[in-house]
Design a protein around this motif. Structure first.
Motif, short mmCIF file in Angstrom:
data_model
loop_
_atom_site.label_atom_id
_atom_site.label_comp_id
_atom_site.label_asym_id
_atom_site.label_seq_id
_atom_site.Cartn_x
_atom_site.Cartn_y
_atom_site.Cartn_z
N HIS A 1 28.91 46.14 -10.94
CA HIS A 1 28.20 47.11 -10.19
C HIS A 1 29.19 47.90 -9.66
O HIS A 1 30.34 47.54 -9.22
N ASP A 2 28.83 49.36 -9.55
CA ASP A 2 29.28 50.05 -8.36
C ASP A 2 28.22 50.91 -7.80
O ASP A 2 27.15 50.85 -8.06
N PRO B 1 24.28 41.70 8.61
CA PRO B 1 25.09 41.88 7.38
C PRO B 1 25.36 40.39 6.61
O PRO B 1 25.68 39.52 7.42
N GLY B 2 25.58 40.48 5.59
CA GLY B 2 25.83 39.16 4.77
C GLY B 2 26.76 39.48 3.59
O GLY B 2 26.97 40.54 3.05
N ARG B 3 27.25 38.12 3.05
CA ARG B 3 28.31 38.31 1.88
C ARG B 3 27.53 38.63 0.67
O ARG B 3 28.06 39.38 -0.05
N ASN B 4 26.45 38.24 0.31
CA ASN B 4 25.87 38.76 -0.91
C ASN B 4 24.98 39.71 -0.65
O ASN B 4 23.85 39.78 0.00
N ALA B 5 25.29 41.03 -0.65
CA ALA B 5 24.70 42.40 -0.43
C ALA B 5 23.48 42.47 -1.21
O ALA B 5 22.70 43.30 -0.75
N LEU B 6 23.47 42.08 -2.34
CA LEU B 6 22.27 42.08 -3.38
C LEU B 6 21.23 41.38 -3.16
O LEU B 6 20.04 41.87 -3.33
N ILE C 1 22.97 53.24 -6.58
CA ILE C 1 22.25 54.33 -5.92
C ILE C 1 21.44 55.17 -7.03
O ILE C 1 20.48 55.34 -6.82
N ARG C 2 22.23 55.34 -8.08
CA ARG C 2 21.32 56.10 -9.10
C ARG C 2 20.23 55.18 -9.54
O ARG C 2 19.10 55.77 -9.99
N HIS C 3 20.50 53.89 -9.48
CA HIS C 3 19.26 53.02 -10.20
C HIS C 3 18.17 53.19 -9.20
O HIS C 3 16.94 53.17 -9.45
N ALA D 1 15.55 39.78 -5.47
CA ALA D 1 16.74 40.85 -5.55
C ALA D 1 16.60 42.03 -6.55
O ALA D 1 15.64 41.64 -7.62
N VAL D 2 16.73 42.96 -6.36
CA VAL D 2 16.66 44.38 -7.43
C VAL D 2 17.72 43.86 -8.54
O VAL D 2 18.49 43.46 -8.39
N ASN D 3 17.21 44.04 -9.64
CA ASN D 3 17.88 43.88 -10.85
C ASN D 3 18.74 45.12 -11.05
O ASN D 3 18.39 45.94 -11.81
N TYR D 4 19.89 45.14 -10.36
CA TYR D 4 20.82 46.21 -10.75
C TYR D 4 21.43 46.14 -12.19
O TYR D 4 21.79 45.18 -12.80
N PRO D 5 21.51 47.64 -12.89
CA PRO D 5 22.22 47.40 -14.05
C PRO D 5 23.55 47.36 -13.68
O PRO D 5 24.15 47.72 -12.74
N ALA D 6 24.40 47.08 -15.16
CA ALA D 6 25.88 46.69 -14.82
C ALA D 6 26.47 48.24 -15.16
O ALA D 6 25.71 49.15 -15.76
N ARG D 7 27.76 48.38 -14.73
CA ARG D 7 28.39 49.52 -14.96
C ARG D 7 28.41 49.69 -16.73
O ARG D 7 28.38 48.84 -17.38
N PRO D 8 28.06 50.96 -17.25
CA PRO D 8 27.95 51.15 -18.38
C PRO D 8 29.35 50.80 -19.36
O PRO D 8 30.40 51.13 -19.07
#
Lengths: 298, 465
Positions: B106-107, B336-341, B112-114, B350-357
């Motif tokens: 991810h980035d 704050p923690g190590r696994n931000a997601l 943010i876009r997601h 957790a939110v299922n974030y998309p990977a970078r295209p």
């Protein structure tokens, strides 16, 4: 100043005279490489990348003297002696300095190039990596790493001014650049004694010795000291030699530093021994004889 | 690092390529291309690697100085919150150079876009705080090692996907990063536009001194963007040959933060664009709606306090990464923690974030195949590449490298003198011997405030761990 040390250094120190440098001799650099004023832009450019030398790749790669003074096995098979191996490195160090002056790069670029050159031959043989091609390519690579890129075709132009029989072309330099990156294991950041020098000299209050110390440091690159000792220790050794020569008492200052004076003295002795051993320029025939061994069939 | 065997390969394909399965292209810039590949090495089987290929220069000048800069820098640094260079490869045949990095799925740009486009809901406060804390932690490491990133923006801040390092922030893209002052080179030199949205006001006003404060301004912009899901200062860029005056960008900043004044920012009067005042910025009057109303934060909240300190006009007063890490915001719940997601694996989902295209139609040479069906070896990445958003027809330009160099004079003394390399070489404390003892002494000396390389998370007893 410790009396014993004075006595130890004195006889050699007497034989050492910066003012009578000649073009080819070990002090030859003095003529070409004046010390820049301490607060010049050039000095500002010398900021180091990683603030911490102790975590740098340079520190991690430091070698023991015994690891440096080893003739690569392929070269040994061709009959190259350790003395000849060192002699070629001195010769090519001078060559890189002269080429650097032609290309008008800062002394720092020259010093980085020489460090690359010397590092390469702790891993590769001169038989496989021709010093005559490696030396200019080191300068070319160092000019990029030190943010003052010299174009390859300019490097070749200046080589031909010094060395008419240069047999390589642009493509050879570019290919060697890639091979050097591999040989250097992609470690390109090099620390030098120059930066520590100005800080240390200010601290000891001997700014008047800057020129002499700067010259001593330049000459230290004719040895493998930069592969063995932390740069500030080399700077300290040069300050030590200069202070003994100029009869300045720095004993108390060195004591306050809490550095290992044995190391400082060892480096100083090595430098003075070097001046002793190479008071006369190395005759071209000897260089050529050594180089021709490399191109001979085993 | 590297592979000595590559030069011996007689075919045009270097031997090292055998150790990767190519998945596709994930980025493109003037420097070359970035690919996603999977390692085939037994030791690392299936591990995802991002491979950045530098084109060989056409002008007969060998390895590009940008590549050299990035390699030399990345070979020196090592930090959990900085992208890890795992290998360098050379193809001697076409003289190209490849940098292999641990792949981060991810980035912040995509995250943010997601949220903005798919979730339609603001980000979890824990996630925002953790992302920000880790970003600052990595930046503090860089700054204390004398490295200014110079191009921080959401797409350069990566976040690890599933695995050991899930949700860990990695600062990427060091093509513009500088160690020490470069000789003056015009901005237009590389002809590629870097977004101006994260550019500090002192640079917009023509300042030539890059200090670590420019990175902190960018962090402030990113922090606000995480909160609102919208770029904070979305100025319209003036495109011109040499570093043009970005009036609209400054206008956007002034509208939110109010007009800068020499009283609040004394060195303002020395900045070229302010001084010349060709477009009469000095006389402009702005209503000051206040930053807090834009980011919807109570003006007395610690989050707002930290943000406003990052967006301080005067670079000398702007909060440093080290100071920011100590801010009250990071000491209050949620910590704050190590696994931000993943806020808390037991409680929240957790939110299922998309990977970078990933563009799976491109091979290592950068040639696009006609039939997408020929794509790599049918690999998926952590189970998500297959299902992710379709690759954009033209992958987002990732201006990673060397597009832009600000003209630079001497480094401003104020911020950096204390961090200056050998400035730390206090002669009275030079460690005597090599080895770990000396090393540790040095670290201790350099690290009086406990703000060294890896401070660890605040209040380590946090349940997040």
């Amino acid at each position: 100043m410790n009396l014993q040390v004075m006595q130890l250094l004195k006889p050699k120190a007497d034989t050492f005279d910066v003012s009578t440098s000649d073009d080819e001799g070990p002090q030859g650099d003095l003529k070409y490489l004046p010390c820049p004023p301490l607060n010049s832009e050039a000095c500002n450019c010398e900021r180091e990348m990683a603030a911490n030398f102790w975590t740098s790749s340079h520190f991690k790669q430091l070698l023991e003297p015994e690891e440096v003074d080893v003739v690569p096995s392929l070269d040994k098979e061709k009959g190259l002696t350790l003395e000849e191996f060192k002699m070629i490195k001195i010769h090519m160090t001078n060559y890189i300095s002269r080429l650097g002056q032609q290309c008008k790069v800062r002394q720092r670029v020259v010093a980085t190039a020489i460090t690359y050159f010397r590092r390469v031959y702790t891993r590769k043989s001169m038989t496989e990596y021709d010093p005559l091609l490696v030396a200019p390519t080191c300068l070319y690579l160092a000019s990029k790493a030190e943010e003052s890129t010299v174009q390859a075709r300019h490097v070749i132009f200046y080589i031909k001014k010094i060395h008419k029989k240069f047999v390589y072309d642009l493509k050879d330099i570019l290919e060697m650049e890639m091979k050097l990156l591999e040989a250097l294991n992609y470690y390109l950041v090099v620390y030098h004694p120059y930066r520590a020098l100005s800080q240390l000299l200010q601290d000891v209050g001997m700014a008047d010795l800057t020129f002499l110390c700067w010259s001593l440091i330049n000459d230290s690159y004719k040895m493998d000291l930069i592969l063995i000792y932390p740069p500030y220790m080399i700077a300290l050794a040069c300050i030590y030699i200069a202070s003994v020569l100029k009869e300045k008492d720095t004993t108390a200052w060195f004591e306050e530093l809490h550095v290992d004076m044995n190391v400082v003295k060892n480096i100083s002795m090595e430098i003075l021994d070097f001046y002793d051993a190479y008071r006369q320029p190395i005759p071209d025939e000897r260089i050529n004889a050594a180089l021709s061994k490399l191109s001979s069939k085993p | 690092m590297g592979d000595g065997s590559s030069s011996s390969s007689s075919s045009s394909r270097p031997a090292w390529l055998q150790q990767y399965d190519l998945v596709g292209k994930i980025g493109e810039g003037t420097y070359g291309l970035v690919f996603l590949a999977k390692s085939k090495l037994p030791s690392n089987k299936g591990k995802c690697i991002a491979i950045k290929k530098f084109k060989h220069s056409k002008d007969g000048d060998g390895v590009s100085p940008t590549a050299i800069r990035e390699i030399m820098l990345l070979r020196e640094i090592s930090h959990e919150n900085v992208v890890k260079l795992v290998n360098v490869h050379i193809n001697h045949v076409d003289m190209s150079l490849y940098l292999a990095f641990d792949y981060a799925e991810h980035d912040l740009y995509e995250i943010i876009r997601h949220h903005r486009e798919k979730v339609n809901h603001s980000m979890n406060l824990y996630t925002i705080k953790s992302l920000l804390w880790q970003l600052l932690n990595g930046l503090n490491y860089l700054h204390s090692n004398w490295i200014i990133h110079r191009d921080l923006k959401p797409s350069n801040i990566l976040v690890m996907g599933e695995g050991d390092e899930q949700g860990v922030v990695k600062i990427a893209d060091f093509g513009l990063a500088r160690i020490y002052q470069a000789p003056l080179k015009p901005l237009s030199e590389n002809g590629v536009v870097v977004t101006i949205w994260y550019r500090a006001p002192e640079l917009l006003l023509g300042g030539k001194h890059y200090t670590s404060a420019v990175d902190m301004w960018a962090v402030g912009c990113i922090f606000a963007e995480l909160l609102t899901l919208k770029p904070l200062f979305q100025g319209a860029e003036v495109k011109a040959q040499a570093n043009p005056f970005q009036l609209d960008q400054l206008d956007k900043i002034f509208k939110v933060l109010g007009h800068p004044t020499p009283e609040k920012w004394p060195t303002l009067v020395n900045l070229p664009h302010w001084l010349q005042d060709q477009q009469h910025i000095q006389q402009r009057k702005y209503d000051n709606p206040g930053l807090f109303s834009v980011v919807h934060l109570p003006p007395k909240s610690p989050a707002y306090d930290l943000l406003s300190k990052m967006l301080e006009y005067d670079p000398r007063k702007r909060i440093t990464a080290a100071q920011a890490l100590e801010h009250e915001y990071f000491r209050m719940e949620p910590l704050p923690g190590r696994n931000a997601l993943v806020p808390s694996p037991l409680v929240e989902k957790a939110v299922n974030y998309p990977a970078r295209p990933v563009d799976t139609t491109t091979d290592f040479e950068g040639t696009t195949s006609v039939q997408p069906s020929q794509q790599a070896t049918g690999n998926t990445v952590s189970g998500s590449v297959a299902s992710m958003v379709p690759a954009r027809p033209v992958p987002r330009s990732m201006p990673l490298v060397g597009m832009q160099r600000m003209p630079a004079g001497g480094m401003a003394a104020f911020n950096l003198a204390s961090q200056a390399g050998m400035g730390n070489l206090n002669p009275a404390a030079i460690p005597m011997q090599r080895g770990s003892q000396a090393h540790q002494q040095q670290l201790r000396r350099k690290d009086p405030g406990g703000m060294g390389m890896n401070t660890g998370y605040p209040q380590q007893k946090s349940r997040r761990f």
